[in-house]
Design an enzyme around this catalytic site. Sequence first.
Site, PDB file in Angstrom:
ATOM      1  N   TYR A 146       0.996  -0.721   0.227  1.00  0.00           N
ATOM      2  CA  TYR A 146      -0.137  -0.487  -0.478  1.00  0.00           C
ATOM      3  C   TYR A 146       1.216   1.377  -0.002  1.00  0.00           C
ATOM      4  O   TYR A 146       1.944   1.066   0.461  1.00  0.00           O
ATOM      5  CB  TYR A 146      -0.812   0.351   1.437  1.00  0.00           C
ATOM      6  CG  TYR A 146      -1.831   1.427   1.481  1.00  0.00           C
ATOM      7  CD1 TYR A 146      -2.619   1.904   1.049  1.00  0.00           C
ATOM      8  CD2 TYR A 146      -1.553   2.189   1.999  1.00  0.00           C
ATOM      9  CE1 TYR A 146      -3.446   2.573   0.913  1.00  0.00           C
ATOM     10  CE2 TYR A 146      -2.511   3.307   2.529  1.00  0.00           C
ATOM     11  CZ  TYR A 146      -3.900   3.143   1.882  1.00  0.00           C
ATOM     12  OH  TYR A 146      -3.840   4.493   1.806  1.00  0.00           O
ATOM     13  N   ASP A 241       9.948   3.468  -0.195  1.00  0.00           N
ATOM     14  CA  ASP A 241       8.237   3.520  -0.008  1.00  0.00           C
ATOM     15  C   ASP A 241       8.583   3.984   1.321  1.00  0.00           C
ATOM     16  O   ASP A 241       8.352   2.269   2.221  1.00  0.00           O
ATOM     17  CB  ASP A 241       6.786   3.248  -0.372  1.00  0.00           C
ATOM     18  CG  ASP A 241       5.516   4.044   0.395  1.00  0.00           C
ATOM     19  OD1 ASP A 241       6.309   4.625   1.318  1.00  0.00           O
ATOM     20  OD2 ASP A 241       4.794   3.841   0.163  1.00  0.00           O
ATOM     21  N   LYS A 269       4.923   9.861   8.576  1.00  0.00           N
ATOM     22  CA  LYS A 269       4.513   8.678   9.874  1.00  0.00           C
ATOM     23  C   LYS A 269       5.761   9.823  10.675  1.00  0.00           C
ATOM     24  O   LYS A 269       5.376  10.793  11.228  1.00  0.00           O
ATOM     25  CB  LYS A 269       4.522   7.511   9.840  1.00  0.00           C
ATOM     26  CG  LYS A 269       3.081   6.820   9.080  1.00  0.00           C
ATOM     27  CD  LYS A 269       3.226   5.517   9.300  1.00  0.00           C
ATOM     28  CE  LYS A 269       2.393   4.849   8.167  1.00  0.00           C
ATOM     29  NZ  LYS A 269       1.021   5.058   8.539  1.00  0.00           N
TER      30      LYS A 269
HETATM   31  N1  PMP Z   1       2.685   3.974   2.218  1.00  0.00           N
HETATM   32  C1  PMP Z   1       3.185   3.477   2.963  1.00  0.00           C
HETATM   33  C2  PMP Z   1       4.351   2.219   3.196  1.00  0.00           C
HETATM   34  C3  PMP Z   1       1.773   3.238   4.429  1.00  0.00           C
HETATM   35  O1  PMP Z   1       1.949   2.710   5.067  1.00  0.00           O
HETATM   36  C4  PMP Z   1       1.056   4.283   4.106  1.00  0.00           C
HETATM   37  C5  PMP Z   1       0.225   4.689   5.689  1.00  0.00           C
HETATM   38  N2  PMP Z   1      -0.317   3.320   6.084  1.00  0.00           N
HETATM   39  C6  PMP Z   1       0.966   5.117   3.654  1.00  0.00           C
HETATM   40  C7  PMP Z   1       2.212   5.307   1.950  1.00  0.00           C
HETATM   41  C8  PMP Z   1       0.292   6.682   3.501  1.00  0.00           C
HETATM   42  O2  PMP Z   1       0.206   7.395   4.291  1.00  0.00           O
HETATM   43  P1  PMP Z   1      -0.715   8.441   4.568  1.00  0.00           P
HETATM   44  O3  PMP Z   1      -1.308   7.224   4.992  1.00  0.00           O
HETATM   45  O4  PMP Z   1      -0.211   9.082   5.655  1.00  0.00           O
HETATM   46  O5  PMP Z   1      -1.104   9.031   3.854  1.00  0.00           O
END
Ligand code: PMP
Length: 434
Positions: A146, A241, A269
């Site tokens: 994701y 990511d 985060k």
């Molecule tokens: N990339 C990863 C690996 C994530 O775990 C997440 C959110 N859990 C995101 C992108 C998206 O981040 P956000 O919820 O701050 O938009």
Amino acid sequence: MALDHSRSTEVFGHARTVIPGGVNSPVRAFSNVGIDPVFYDRAQGAQVWDIDGNAYLDFICSWGPMIFGHGDPEILDAVRCQLDRGVSFGAPCEAEVRLADLICSVAPGVEEVRMVSSGTEATMTAIRLARGCTGRDKIIKFQGNYHGHSDSLLVSAGSGVATLGIPDTPGVTAATASDTMVATYNNLDSVRSLFEAAPDQVACVIVEPVSGNMGVVAPQEGFLRGLRDLCDQFGALLIMDEVITGFRVALGGAQQLFGVSADLCTYGKIIGGGFPVGCVAGRERFMSNLAPAGSVYQAGTLSGNPVAMEAGLAQIRKLAREADRLYPQLQRKSDVLFGGLRDAASQAGVQVQVNALGSVGTVFFTPDPVVDWQTAARSDRDAFAVYFRAMLDQGLLIAPSQFEAVFLSDAHTDQHLQAFLAAARTAFAQVANR
Ligand code: PMP
């Protein structure tokens, strides 16, 4: 249910009349574990309290940002200090330069940083930048990874989407989805085949270097290095990511831990200290294509928000200062907790796979090793729901999905870990006797 959740239930009932599904992010709805969500009131250290006054040990940690636990005094002081000087400028401030400096100094291969307000924006920008730099349209992502909810990345996207059983989502056009090619995690042949099927068309490979959104799945030996080599061979950019892994699996994230550098990477985060922050970062030769230095457009009214920057700065400074103590300690806690969970499940006669890497881990209710989305998806979600509800009843908060991670923080003590294990023994017994 052992705990009284009547106030949460009442507020949720009203929330559903003014917010779609009653929540502002789907997995919070608890729908797949068969209960209504708990509304939080406050949090401190490793604990949160709900609006009915129930106390919980928090192993969600805001889905990762709270690596020092809730209410860290250094972060709060930095925020308070900025509040008096202005909460939003929509103009450059020194804190964003300091935070960029700090990220460049600890993250391998990072030479420039562009701040945004979420992980979703970070990955969306990284993809646009990769397309802009290469002049190519297609991207390769992995099933079960994701990267936020931008259109081209919401294909085979794990966790929230998988939990709700929505394979893809209405609203993403077929044309957009057709530019996203989906490979199998930990399977380099699947990546090579996609490259060969679309020669000179792939702009980038985007990967969670340690998967967190199909539950925790570590990269097998050579997987990340193999991706690096394939990207180089086929002229595509490698995007890691690191929204979950950044500053968590090591100070320099997965790129430091595995010794493989990406061309672009994304953080979120932890870098916001609990405030809405993300960034795309990487080599100057790619980053300099972003406007206004280059022609790939990207912008944000609240980007580099001074309060969020001060919170992030305080957290990353503390991480850098305490790295030698913190990361080995998190690893030791991880060994105690996830090793203990393996033993507890086996004593209860429940077949699980416990995948863990540093301070993140997942108990999969399946007898077979979990290495990709196919093997993760075999997990028994009903067993997870029983386990989750039993944990919640005993005051233990974990993510309400089989396909998410347990997050450890510096605020978790040995006593908290033992409380988790004691609750898990009861929960596994309930799974075994269901
Ligand atoms: N990339 C990863 C690996 C994530 O775990 C997440 C959110 N859990 C995101 C992108 C998206 O981040 P956000 O919820 O701050 O938009």
